[in-house]
Design a protein around this motif. Sequence first.
Motif, PDB file in Angstrom:
ATOM      1  N   SER A 303       0.839  -1.201   0.000  1.00 36.75           N
ATOM      2  CA  SER A 303       0.000   0.000   0.000  1.00 36.75           C
ATOM      3  C   SER A 303       0.871   1.247   0.000  1.00 36.75           C
ATOM      4  O   SER A 303       0.487   2.288  -0.527  1.00 36.75           O
ATOM      5  CB  SER A 303      -0.927   0.006   1.219  1.00 36.75           C
ATOM      6  N   ALA A 304       2.076   1.146   0.582  1.00 36.24           N
ATOM      7  CA  ALA A 304       2.967   2.299   0.654  1.00 36.24           C
ATOM      8  C   ALA A 304       3.353   2.801  -0.736  1.00 36.24           C
ATOM      9  O   ALA A 304       3.490   4.013  -0.954  1.00 36.24           O
ATOM     10  CB  ALA A 304       4.223   1.931   1.450  1.00 36.24           C
ATOM     11  N   ALA A 307       1.356   5.666  -2.609  1.00 32.38           N
ATOM     12  CA  ALA A 307       1.362   7.080  -2.211  1.00 32.38           C
ATOM     13  C   ALA A 307       1.489   8.004  -3.410  1.00 32.38           C
ATOM     14  O   ALA A 307       0.955   9.118  -3.412  1.00 32.38           O
ATOM     15  CB  ALA A 307       2.498   7.326  -1.222  1.00 32.38           C
ATOM     16  N   SER A 308       2.160   7.541  -4.463  1.00 31.78           N
ATOM     17  CA  SER A 308       2.381   8.397  -5.632  1.00 31.78           C
ATOM     18  C   SER A 308       1.100   8.705  -6.401  1.00 31.78           C
ATOM     19  O   SER A 308       1.029   9.696  -7.116  1.00 31.78           O
ATOM     20  CB  SER A 308       3.391   7.734  -6.575  1.00 31.78           C
ATOM     21  N   GLY A 310      -1.824   8.972  -4.778  1.00 33.70           N
ATOM     22  CA  GLY A 310      -2.723   9.616  -3.828  1.00 33.70           C
ATOM     23  C   GLY A 310      -3.493   8.608  -3.000  1.00 33.70           C
ATOM     24  O   GLY A 310      -3.968   7.603  -3.514  1.00 33.70           O
ATOM     25  N   LYS A 311      -3.596   8.890  -1.732  1.00 31.16           N
ATOM     26  CA  LYS A 311      -4.331   8.009  -0.834  1.00 31.16           C
ATOM     27  C   LYS A 311      -5.833   8.173  -1.043  1.00 31.16           C
ATOM     28  O   LYS A 311      -6.328   9.282  -1.195  1.00 31.16           O
ATOM     29  CB  LYS A 311      -3.987   8.330   0.625  1.00 31.16           C
ATOM     30  N   THR A 353      10.942   2.919  -2.454  1.00 34.95           N
ATOM     31  CA  THR A 353      10.430   4.271  -2.205  1.00 34.95           C
ATOM     32  C   THR A 353      11.552   5.293  -2.260  1.00 34.95           C
ATOM     33  O   THR A 353      11.422   6.365  -2.869  1.00 34.95           O
ATOM     34  CB  THR A 353       9.739   4.316  -0.825  1.00 34.95           C
ATOM     35  N   GLU A 358       7.446   4.034  -8.114  1.00 34.51           N
ATOM     36  CA  GLU A 358       6.074   4.385  -7.772  1.00 34.51           C
ATOM     37  C   GLU A 358       5.117   3.250  -8.115  1.00 34.51           C
ATOM     38  O   GLU A 358       5.508   2.226  -8.689  1.00 34.51           O
ATOM     39  CB  GLU A 358       5.677   5.668  -8.509  1.00 34.51           C
TER      40      GLU A 358
END
Length: 368
Positions: A303-304, A307-308, A310-311, A353, A358
């Motif tokens: 899930s990390a 982030a690119s 958008g959450k 990361t 991404e």
Amino acid sequence: MRQSEIIAEVSNDKKTLFAIVEQDERVVYLYIYAREDLRERFPRMRGCWVRNLSPAPQQDDSEALAHGLPPMLAAQYCRSLEAEAPLDPAGIQILWNESDDGAALWYHGLLLAVIPGWSLYIDHSVSYSAGCIQQNPLTFPLGSASTNTQYALADKTRQFWRDWAHEEHNPWPKIQRNFVACYEQRFGPAVKYYAIDQGTWPPMAISQHEDEENYYFFTMGMSIRPMPQIELIFNDEAEHYRRIELAFAVGKEYVDEANAVQMASAISSYAQLPWESLTWLGEGHTLVSQAAPLGYEGHIISSALGASVGKFALPGCYGDPVTLLWASPLFASELEFAQSRPNGGQELVAMMTEAGVEAVFAPRAPLV
């Protein structure tokens, strides 16, 4: 002595496990055992004493154990000291839990016994019986929905299967609408929809979206079922980990639509994996796939890495939050690194990361 008889047998959804009810003239038991090719991982049959069919012995039934027979439950632990009636196969219903690894025995609408799924993954059998009133080496008291979580969960499972069995209560249309709407709100209208359940339960699909730069693919339906093992691993935090969906994205400058769809087929194969293998998927887990892009051997899911893009929160399912895990292709050396050490996958996500990798796949050099 009458030969023991199997009076009910039901496999779970993926036919990885089988539940049987067995009785002779002395006693009734519920058992769960693994399919033959899984016996190395799950060598021990899980058993639950259900009722005595002869008067309860005053002491533990060591004689039966010495002769390799299922023991009767001693009187001090029994709700009934007298011989109970044998079970009529016509009144038996065995219901597998939603994660497909535990089972409950119902008899003419009454709950008699539960073998929880998490007991499969520990070194001793744990079970709960309505005929038991005190903890003992064979089983635990089942109690009631207000006194025992296992009873309440079994009752909830029965309602779950009732809903799916009746067309007018079928939860899928609402689940489907909620997930499509969520994906469309963030990534625009769905351009294609692929059923990936092969006509079996539960319904699963992939929703395809795109913008000027990328193709996006998202599963829906995985989160209908909680994954196996989660209750044991995360205990009170289990609700945050047991339901997931998968995503894959790739840049249009690197592939055409047909190639993008082929790459995304990897998440289709992963979608059944937790229940086919009695395992779970989570942050930093790695998977091997022939559908990985040329030169890559598999994927890491995280899930990390999302982030690119958008959450955004997925719809909840059966009262639990649902985690979206992005599948990112890995080289063979990266897979080996992640699988060679504790928490190697999470270390690799941190490296990716830091290197600017991404969620949207683009060709890159190996990090290991």
